[in-house]
Design an enzyme around this catalytic site. Structure first.
Site, PDB file in Angstrom:
ATOM      1  N   HIS A  57     -27.796 -10.394 -16.639  1.00 56.69           N
ATOM      2  CA  HIS A  57     -28.361  -9.476 -17.534  1.00 56.69           C
ATOM      3  C   HIS A  57     -28.305  -9.782 -18.790  1.00 56.69           C
ATOM      4  CE1 HIS A  57     -30.049  -5.594 -18.848  1.00 56.69           C
ATOM      5  NE2 HIS A  57     -29.091  -5.347 -19.510  1.00 56.69           N
ATOM      6  N   CYS A  68     -49.996 -37.334  -7.364  1.00 62.50           N
ATOM      7  CA  CYS A  68     -49.115 -36.661  -8.052  1.00 62.50           C
ATOM      8  C   CYS A  68     -48.568 -37.019  -9.365  1.00 62.50           C
ATOM      9  CB  CYS A  68     -47.569 -36.241  -7.303  1.00 62.50           C
ATOM     10  SG  CYS A  68     -46.494 -35.191  -8.355  1.00 62.50           S
ATOM     11  N   GLY A  99     -58.644 -25.013  -8.990  1.00 65.40           N
ATOM     12  CA  GLY A  99     -59.567 -24.208 -10.005  1.00 65.40           C
ATOM     13  C   GLY A  99     -58.851 -23.230 -10.714  1.00 65.40           C
ATOM     14  N   GLU A 105     -32.746 -11.214 -12.535  1.00 68.37           N
ATOM     15  CA  GLU A 105     -31.974 -10.291 -11.952  1.00 68.37           C
ATOM     16  C   GLU A 105     -32.739  -9.198 -11.262  1.00 68.37           C
ATOM     17  OE1 GLU A 105     -30.002  -7.509 -14.704  1.00 68.37           O
ATOM     18  OE2 GLU A 105     -31.457  -7.858 -16.140  1.00 68.37           O
ATOM     19  N   GLU A 158     -55.513 -22.965 -11.603  1.00 69.66           N
ATOM     20  CA  GLU A 158     -54.586 -23.840 -12.690  1.00 69.66           C
ATOM     21  C   GLU A 158     -55.603 -24.309 -14.016  1.00 69.66           C
ATOM     22  OE1 GLU A 158     -50.878 -25.260 -10.084  1.00 69.66           O
ATOM     23  OE2 GLU A 158     -52.501 -26.281 -10.392  1.00 69.66           O
ATOM     24  N   LYS A 207     -50.945 -32.692 -14.981  1.00 69.43           N
ATOM     25  CA  LYS A 207     -51.466 -31.279 -14.820  1.00 69.43           C
ATOM     26  C   LYS A 207     -50.360 -30.343 -15.681  1.00 69.43           C
ATOM     27  CE  LYS A 207     -50.345 -28.763 -11.650  1.00 69.43           C
ATOM     28  NZ  LYS A 207     -50.192 -28.399  -9.976  1.00 69.43           N
ATOM     29  N   TYR A 226     -55.708 -23.131  -6.010  1.00 67.29           N
ATOM     30  CA  TYR A 226     -54.802 -23.607  -7.066  1.00 67.29           C
ATOM     31  C   TYR A 226     -55.290 -24.294  -8.005  1.00 67.29           C
ATOM     32  CZ  TYR A 226     -53.113 -27.669  -5.065  1.00 67.29           C
ATOM     33  OH  TYR A 226     -52.985 -28.977  -4.687  1.00 67.29           O
ATOM     34  N   CYS A 241     -49.806 -33.524 -10.145  1.00 70.09           N
ATOM     35  CA  CYS A 241     -48.654 -32.428 -10.606  1.00 70.09           C
ATOM     36  C   CYS A 241     -48.376 -32.883 -11.846  1.00 70.09           C
ATOM     37  CB  CYS A 241     -47.568 -32.842  -9.670  1.00 70.09           C
ATOM     38  SG  CYS A 241     -47.592 -32.978  -7.971  1.00 70.09           S
TER      39      CYS A 241
END
Length: 459
Positions: free
Chosen positions: A448, A42, A178, A453, A180, A50, A176, A47
């Site tokens: 909003h 990671c 490839g 929302e 990403e 990346k 994921y 992670c």
């Protein structure tokens, strides 16, 4: 019997670090062995670097959006060397930080590759240590198909250290990683071709996530070649030539070839055969592709050897950093903290940091209908262009989806594709984990104007 340590952890990644520090906090004498930078996949090559690359890849689109709001953006220039160097420096800083955390916790760091001699003895570069309990947390590694020319390819390990920005990068793999990196490299200005064996990316994710990400990627200029495999790779004067077969049989020329066809537990040389730790059987996914053995564990992360445990990507469970951390802490609590507990792998939220981004928690539509039947599930879905893109007139779309049990109104799954999907679904995941109903969502007042929302206004 007296041992050198109460706990010896092999692997200083997310799971090993979490377990060692938690066990030490209960008074256990703990050592942790690592033959690479401290931090694991990671921090070092996953992670963290990346996500920094993801951030960097978004700026061209932001410059384009700015013009729609009246900003005049001049000539822009991208410094690849500075970008890569800055990421590498941050990785090294975080690794040093994790070492300091170990020192503060009273965990001894032993540098070197560890292997198991017997159920209570670990060897690290010729030195032997005895221990009451052993935790294996060595993570996984990228694997390549057994095909001609794969030596010319790179994996997710090497992509963070490319000396030059590729002009054209070809990628095989629909998962994921490839996906990403296809989005990252396209955002950074590369020509990108992604080659996948089926017709859709991200097998296992909800169909609306798969469709909306793939559509968005194509809209951003990524060429996705479907129902096609790479048979071989050749080194040629212009770079690399990929020989394809399937729906597309043309040859692809690229200067960098990224293989993202999966990962395998990093058990080679660990000495598992010396201690009677059993593995989960291998499986073959297709020509040249396979899943290599993972360590078999029970719900308490205990292997078939009573005093040896395993957590994280070395096991055949959910391969996510927060899961490895949770498994590591649950192990330490159970074995050293007088708090025997199981880490729950149910309703674990996750994200794909593609462009567009996606996040998900709970059941997919297919899973829900398989369990409750076609009439036992209600689907709520919304697709719209977020307000941010109206002035620059960019055709970005957000998709949100709730899967609801028709009998008791419980929200079984929540899925999103679009900006800040991970940030939004993280909050939604709390409600899904707690068993919230669609009525609970409906009774929540939306913020909003916001995209988020939509999760509480879908009808």
């Amino acid at each position: 019997m007296s041992y050198d340590y109460d706990l010896f952890v092999i692997g200083a990644g997310s799971g090993g670090l979490a377990a060692s520090k938690r066990a030490a906090s209960y008074g256990a004498k703990v050592a942790i062995a690592e033959n690479d930078l401290v931090g694991g996949t990671c921090v070092i090559r996953g992670c963290v670097p990346k996500k920094l690359m993801v951030y960097g890849s978004h700026f061209p689109s932001l410059f384009e959006s700015a013009a729609g709001y009246g900003w005049k953006v001049g000539d822009i220039e991208f410094d690849w060397e500075k970008f890569i160097t800055s990421i590498d420096n941050e990785v090294k800083r975080l690794s040093r930080l994790h070492i300091s955390f170990l020192e503060k916790a009273g965990v001894e760091l032993i540098t070197g590759r560890a292997s198991l001699i017997d159920p209570h003895t670990v060897e690290v570069d010729g030195r032997k240590f005895t221990t009451d309990k052993i935790l294996i947390a060595v993570g996984g590694r990228p694997i390549k198909p057994d095909l001609p020319g794969m030596e010319h390819s790179i994996t997710s390990r090497e992509i963070f250290h490319l000396q030059e920005k590729p002009k054209h990068i070809a990628i095989i793999g629909a998962g994921y990683i490839g996906t990403e990196f296809a989005c990252i490299m396209r955002g950074l200005g590369c020509e990108v071709t992604q080659i996948i064996r089926k017709d859709k990316i991200l097998k296992g994710f909800d169909v609306d996530i798969r469709n909306n990400i793939q559509e968005g990627m194509i809209g951003h200029g990524i060429r996705i070649i479907t129902n096609t495999v790479v048979n071989s790779v050749e080194k040629v004067s212009a770079g690399l030539k990929l020989n394809l077969s399937g729906d597309t049989e043309e040859n692809i020329a690229a200067d960098v070839f990224l293989v993202a066809t999966g990962r395998a537990p990093n058990v080679s040389g660990l000495g598992l055969e010396n201690v009677g730790v059993k593995m989960v059987d291998s499986s073959v996914a297709g020509p040249g592709y396979s899943t290599i053995d993972a360590i078999k564990v029970n719900e308490y992360s205990q292997t078939t050897q009573a005093n040896i445990y395993a957590v994280g990507d070395v096991t055949e469970r959910i391969n996510l950093t927060p899961v490895a951390i949770g498994e590591g802490r649950a192990f330490a609590d159970s074995e050293f903290g007088n708090n025997r507990r199981i880490f729950s792998h149910e309703k674990v939220a996750t994200a794909v940091f593609s462009t567009p981004e996606a996040a998900t928690v709970g059941m997919t539509e297919v899973q829900a209908k398989e369990k409750f039947g076609e009439d036992g599930v209600k689907i709520y879905r919304s697709r719209f262009r977020p307000m941010f893109y109206t002035l620059p007139d960019q055709q970005e779309r957000t998709m949100m989806k709730l899967i609801v049990n028709a009998e008791n109104d419980e929200v079984l799954g929540a899925h999103m594709v679009g900006d800040y999907a991970a940030e939004i679904v993280q909050g939604v995941a709390i409600a899904v984990k707690m068993g919230a109903t669609k009525k609970d969502f409906d009774a929540t007042v939306g913020i909003h104007p916001s995209s988020a929302e939509e999760f509480v206004t879908m009808r």
